[in-house]
Design a protein around this motif. Structure first.
Motif, mmCIF file in Angstrom:
data_model
loop_
_atom_site.group_PDB
_atom_site.id
_atom_site.type_symbol
_atom_site.label_atom_id
_atom_site.label_comp_id
_atom_site.label_asym_id
_atom_site.label_seq_id
_atom_site.Cartn_x
_atom_site.Cartn_y
_atom_site.Cartn_z
ATOM 1 N N ASP A 180 1.683 10.977 -64.731
ATOM 2 C CA ASP A 180 3.142 11.053 -64.785
ATOM 3 C C ASP A 180 3.711 9.768 -64.186
ATOM 4 O OD1 ASP A 180 5.828 11.545 -64.434
ATOM 5 O OD2 ASP A 180 5.542 13.630 -63.788
ATOM 6 N N PRO A 181 4.292 8.895 -65.015
ATOM 7 C CA PRO A 181 4.800 7.611 -64.502
ATOM 8 C C PRO A 181 5.839 7.776 -63.399
ATOM 9 C CG PRO A 181 4.823 7.646 -66.903
ATOM 10 C CD PRO A 181 4.492 9.031 -66.464
ATOM 11 N N GLU A 182 6.521 8.928 -63.357
ATOM 12 C CA GLU A 182 7.507 9.145 -62.281
ATOM 13 C C GLU A 182 6.829 9.134 -60.909
ATOM 14 O OE1 GLU A 182 9.633 12.718 -63.188
ATOM 15 O OE2 GLU A 182 10.791 11.768 -64.802
ATOM 16 N N LEU A 183 5.537 9.476 -60.879
ATOM 17 C CA LEU A 183 4.801 9.459 -59.608
ATOM 18 C C LEU A 183 4.502 8.039 -59.140
ATOM 19 C CD1 LEU A 183 2.188 12.342 -60.177
ATOM 20 C CD2 LEU A 183 4.380 12.483 -58.978
ATOM 21 N N THR A 184 4.715 7.054 -60.011
ATOM 22 C CA THR A 184 4.392 5.668 -59.634
ATOM 23 C C THR A 184 5.619 4.865 -59.201
ATOM 24 O OG1 THR A 184 4.633 4.675 -61.848
ATOM 25 C CG2 THR A 184 2.507 5.682 -61.344
ATOM 26 N N VAL A 185 6.828 5.437 -59.331
ATOM 27 C CA VAL A 185 8.024 4.617 -59.062
ATOM 28 C C VAL A 185 8.174 4.256 -57.579
ATOM 29 C CG1 VAL A 185 9.347 5.459 -61.056
ATOM 30 C CG2 VAL A 185 9.624 6.573 -58.847
ATOM 31 N N SER A 186 7.557 5.029 -56.689
ATOM 32 C CA SER A 186 7.738 4.714 -55.265
ATOM 33 C C SER A 186 6.714 3.698 -54.761
ATOM 34 C CB SER A 186 7.675 5.992 -54.427
ATOM 35 O OG SER A 186 6.391 6.564 -54.544
ATOM 36 N N ALA A 187 5.783 3.270 -55.611
ATOM 37 C CA ALA A 187 4.815 2.251 -55.157
ATOM 38 C C ALA A 187 5.575 0.974 -54.807
ATOM 39 C CB ALA A 187 3.792 1.982 -56.258
ATOM 40 N N PRO A 188 5.353 0.407 -53.596
ATOM 41 C CA PRO A 188 6.059 -0.819 -53.216
ATOM 42 C C PRO A 188 5.580 -2.013 -54.051
ATOM 43 C CG PRO A 188 4.479 -0.177 -51.518
ATOM 44 C CD PRO A 188 4.477 0.920 -52.539
ATOM 45 N N PRO A 189 6.379 -3.112 -54.072
ATOM 46 C CA PRO A 189 6.049 -4.233 -54.967
ATOM 47 C C PRO A 189 4.634 -4.784 -54.802
ATOM 48 C CG PRO A 189 8.254 -4.495 -54.099
ATOM 49 C CD PRO A 189 7.677 -3.302 -53.406
ATOM 50 N N HIS A 190 4.154 -4.928 -53.553
ATOM 51 C CA HIS A 190 2.815 -5.524 -53.417
ATOM 52 C C HIS A 190 1.734 -4.596 -53.969
ATOM 53 C CE1 HIS A 190 2.946 -3.098 -49.721
ATOM 54 N NE2 HIS A 190 1.631 -3.189 -49.679
ATOM 55 N N VAL A 191 1.917 -3.287 -53.826
ATOM 56 C CA VAL A 191 0.948 -2.336 -54.386
ATOM 57 C C VAL A 191 1.012 -2.363 -55.916
ATOM 58 C CG1 VAL A 191 0.343 0.121 -54.571
ATOM 59 C CG2 VAL A 191 0.958 -0.850 -52.350
ATOM 60 N N THR A 192 2.242 -2.434 -56.441
ATOM 61 C CA THR A 192 2.422 -2.536 -57.891
ATOM 62 C C THR A 192 1.698 -3.759 -58.435
ATOM 63 O OG1 THR A 192 4.565 -1.449 -57.713
ATOM 64 C CG2 THR A 192 4.178 -2.744 -59.713
ATOM 65 N N ALA A 193 1.828 -4.883 -57.724
ATOM 66 C CA ALA A 193 1.195 -6.129 -58.176
ATOM 67 C C ALA A 193 -0.328 -6.017 -58.104
ATOM 68 C CB ALA A 193 1.682 -7.298 -57.323
ATOM 69 N N PHE A 194 -0.858 -5.590 -56.953
ATOM 70 C CA PHE A 194 -2.320 -5.503 -56.819
ATOM 71 C C PHE A 194 -2.908 -4.566 -57.881
ATOM 72 C CE2 PHE A 194 -1.918 -6.235 -51.930
ATOM 73 C CZ PHE A 194 -1.628 -7.563 -52.167
ATOM 74 N N ALA A 195 -2.263 -3.406 -58.043
ATOM 75 C CA ALA A 195 -2.781 -2.432 -59.013
ATOM 76 C C ALA A 195 -2.679 -2.987 -60.431
ATOM 77 C CB ALA A 195 -2.014 -1.117 -58.892
ATOM 78 N N GLY A 196 -1.564 -3.622 -60.732
ATOM 79 C CA GLY A 196 -1.368 -4.161 -62.081
ATOM 80 C C GLY A 196 -2.384 -5.239 -62.417
ATOM 81 N N PHE A 197 -2.661 -6.117 -61.460
ATOM 82 C CA PHE A 197 -3.665 -7.160 -61.716
ATOM 83 C C PHE A 197 -5.071 -6.563 -61.790
ATOM 84 C CE2 PHE A 197 -0.339 -10.159 -60.046
ATOM 85 C CZ PHE A 197 -0.184 -10.845 -61.243
ATOM 86 N N ASP A 198 -5.298 -5.484 -61.069
ATOM 87 C CA ASP A 198 -6.593 -4.795 -61.197
ATOM 88 C C ASP A 198 -6.750 -4.289 -62.635
ATOM 89 O OD1 ASP A 198 -9.034 -3.758 -60.344
ATOM 90 O OD2 ASP A 198 -8.156 -1.885 -59.600
ATOM 91 N N ALA A 199 -5.690 -3.681 -63.168
ATOM 92 C CA ALA A 199 -5.737 -3.188 -64.560
ATOM 93 C C ALA A 199 -5.924 -4.350 -65.540
ATOM 94 C CB ALA A 199 -4.463 -2.414 -64.887
ATOM 95 N N LEU A 200 -5.274 -5.486 -65.240
ATOM 96 C CA LEU A 200 -5.436 -6.654 -66.122
ATOM 97 C C LEU A 200 -6.879 -7.171 -66.055
ATOM 98 C CD1 LEU A 200 -4.015 -8.567 -68.080
ATOM 99 C CD2 LEU A 200 -3.377 -10.003 -66.129
ATOM 100 N N ALA A 201 -7.448 -7.191 -64.842
ATOM 101 C CA ALA A 201 -8.847 -7.619 -64.701
ATOM 102 C C ALA A 201 -9.780 -6.648 -65.423
ATOM 103 C CB ALA A 201 -9.217 -7.716 -63.216
ATOM 104 N N HIS A 202 -9.531 -5.340 -65.284
ATOM 105 C CA HIS A 202 -10.373 -4.356 -65.985
ATOM 106 C C HIS A 202 -10.337 -4.590 -67.493
ATOM 107 C CE1 HIS A 202 -9.699 -1.272 -62.503
ATOM 108 N NE2 HIS A 202 -10.651 -2.145 -62.220
ATOM 109 N N SER A 203 -9.122 -4.765 -68.021
ATOM 110 C CA SER A 203 -9.011 -4.879 -69.474
ATOM 111 C C SER A 203 -9.574 -6.209 -69.965
ATOM 112 C CB SER A 203 -7.560 -4.659 -69.931
ATOM 113 O OG SER A 203 -6.662 -5.413 -69.164
ATOM 114 N N LEU A 204 -9.328 -7.288 -69.234
ATOM 115 C CA LEU A 204 -9.868 -8.594 -69.644
ATOM 116 C C LEU A 204 -11.400 -8.600 -69.558
ATOM 117 C CD1 LEU A 204 -9.515 -11.638 -70.347
ATOM 118 C CD2 LEU A 204 -9.439 -12.063 -67.875
ATOM 119 N N GLU A 205 -11.937 -8.082 -68.461
ATOM 120 C CA GLU A 205 -13.400 -8.088 -68.307
ATOM 121 C C GLU A 205 -14.065 -7.171 -69.331
ATOM 122 O OE1 GLU A 205 -14.982 -8.079 -64.178
ATOM 123 O OE2 GLU A 205 -12.909 -8.438 -63.605
#
Ligand SMILES: [Fe+2]
Length: 385
Positions: A180-205
C-alpha cells in the motif's frame, strides 16, 4: 537473450495486493490463513508514524489477538530475531507474523516465521553453511513501508551473524504481501533516497546479470524506468502519492527480477562496504550504479543501450551521468565524506567475494584484480562526478 534461445524458469513468491488503501484488507488476509493469534513487528520509526496503531486497530477490530514487538533493529542478526521470538511470539502462541516496515523488519518477520514453526536456531541454516532446502515456516504477511528492498517478494531474508556482523542470508519467503503506497508517504527524504537507489541497483544489476531472462528483464526494465522518473519527486515531496505509488511498484518489480537472477558487482561491494564502514544498505549498494552502466557498455553494448532507454536518455554514458547527478542531488555522500579511501575499500575485496554468492553473476567474468580496479573506479567516479 532472444526469446526461445533456451528455456528459463521464473519464480513468483506469493500474491500481492497492490494500491492505495490495500492495508484495509489486512485482517481478511490474516484470517485466510486460519490464524487468530498474530505477532506484529515493526520499529520505532513506524511506531512514531501512527501506522502501527492503525494496523493494530484493523486486526483487533476483527477479533484477532495481537502480540506486538515495536523495536526491531536495523540489520537483523540471528540473535536479534531469536530475541523477538523469545520475548513476544513464544509466550503469546503466535500463529502468524505480520511485518510492518522496511527491509530489516520484513526480513526479521520472515525469520520469525521460521522460528514459530520450529525451524530455529537460524545460524546452521544460513546460506554460508550450504544451500539447504527451504525450512518449514509459519504464514508471514508483509506490509512494506519503504520502496526499495524488494524483500517482500524475495526468497531469502538477509541476516548478519551476531558474533562478527558478517552479512549472510537464509531461505524464507512471505505468504502474502500488502503493498500500500500510503504506508510509504511518511518515509523521510533520506530513507526515500536510500531505498529508491537500492531498488535502482537491484533492477540495474538484475537487468545486466548473466542470468537475466525475458521475464526478469521485463520487470527490471520497468523498475529502472519508474525509479529514474519518480525518485526525485518523492524525495522532494513525500506526500506525492503518484510518485510513491510508482516507486512502490518499481521496488516490487525489481524484487521479482532479482529474486530470479541474483545481483552482482554493486551488492557484492555494497554488502561488505556497508558492514565494514557502517553505511546504510541503500547508500552502500548504490555506489556502483554508474560504473555498472559503463562496465555493461564495454562488454554488452546492446544491453547497455536498453539501460539508456530505461533511463530516458540516448546513450549509456548519458545514463551513467544521469545516475551520478541524481545520487549527488539526493544526498548519497561521497566516499571522502564517509572517510573511505580507495585503499581501504580495495582491502575488503577478497572478503566481499568470499561472503557473497552474487559475485560471479556479471556478463563477463571479473577477476579479483579486476574487481579491485572496479572498486577504484567506483570511488573516483563518484567522488569526482
Ligand atoms: Fe539491496
Amino acid at each position: 537473450m532472444a526469446m526461445g534461445d533456451k528455456y528459463f524458469q521464473y519464480t513468483q513468491i506469493c500474491p500481492v495486493s497492490f494500491g492505495p488503501g490495500a492495508v484495509e484488507e489486512i485482517a481478511d488476509k490474516v484470517r485466510q490463513f486460519g490464524a487468530s493469534r498474530v505477532a506484529l513487528i515493526y520499529d520505532a520509526g513506524v511506531a512514531a508514524s501512527g501506522m502501527a496503531d492503525r494496523v493494530i486497530k484493523l486486526l483487533e477490530d476483527a477479533g484477532l489477538v495481537v502480540a506486538v514487538f515495536d523495536d526491531v533493529k536495523a540489520d537483523p542478526t540471528d540473535a536479534s530475531v531469536e530475541a523477538i521470538y523469545d520475548t513476544v511470539a513464544k509466550g503469546a502462541g503466535s500463529e502468524l507474523v505480520v511485518g510492518l516496515g522496511g527491509g530489516s523488519v520484513l526480513d526479521s518477520a520472515k525469520m520469525l516465521g521460521l522460528l514459530i514453526k520450529g525451524s530455529g536456531p537460524l545460524r546452521p541454516h544460513m546460506l554460508s553453511a550450504g544451500m539447504n532446502p527451504p525450512l518449514p515456516i509459519a504464514p508471514v504477511v508483509l506490509l512494506p513501508t519503504t520502496s526499495g528492498t524488494g524483500s517482500e517478494v524475495s526468497c531469502v531474508a538477509v541476516v548478519s551473524h551476531h558474533e562478527d556482523h558478517v552479512k549472510d542470508a537464509i531461505f524464507a519467503s512471505a505468504s502474502y504481501v500488502i503493498l500500500d503506497p500510503e504506508l510509504t508517504v511518511s518515509a523521510p527524504p533520506h530513507v526515500t533516497a536510500f531505498a529508491g537507489f537500492d531498488a535502482l541497483a537491484h533492477s540495474l544489476e538484475s537487468f545486466t546479470s548473466a542470468s537475466a531472462d525475458p521475464m526478469s528483464k521485463l520487470c527490471a526494465f520497468e523498475a529502472m524506468r519508474l525509479v529514474v522518473e519518480n525518485l526525485k519527486a518523492a524525495w522532494e515531496n513525500g506526500s506525492d502519492l503518484e510518485a510513491r505509488t510508482n516507486l512502490a511498484f518499481a521496488s516490487n518489480l525489481a524484487g521479482l527480477a532479482f529474486n530470479n537472477t541474483g545481483l552482482h558487482i554493486g551488492h557484492t561491494f555494497g554488502h561488505e562496504l556497508g558492514g565494514t564502514f557502517n553505511l546504510p544498505h541503500g547508500m552502500a549498494a548504490s555506489y556502483a550504479i554508474p560504473t555498472i552502466i559503463r562496465f555493461t557498455a564495454k562488454h554488452d553494448p546492446e544491453r547497455a543501450a536498453e539501460v539508456a532507454r530505461a533511463f530516458g536518455v540516448a546513450t549509456a554514458e548519458e545514463a551513467a551521468q544521469k545516475a551520478l547527478d541524481l545520487m549527488h542531488a539526493l544526498g548519497i555522500k561521497k566516499f571522502s565524506e564517509n572517510g573511505i579511501t580507495v585503499e581501504a575499500a580495495q582491502a575488503i575485496a577478497e572478503d566481499a567475494i568470499a561472503h557473497n554468492v552474487f559475485y560471479h553473476n556479471t556478463v563477463v567474468p571479473v577477476s579479483v584484480e579486476e574487481f579491485k580496479a572496479i572498486i577504484a573506479e567506483i570511488i573516483t567516479t563518484y567522488d569526482e562526478g
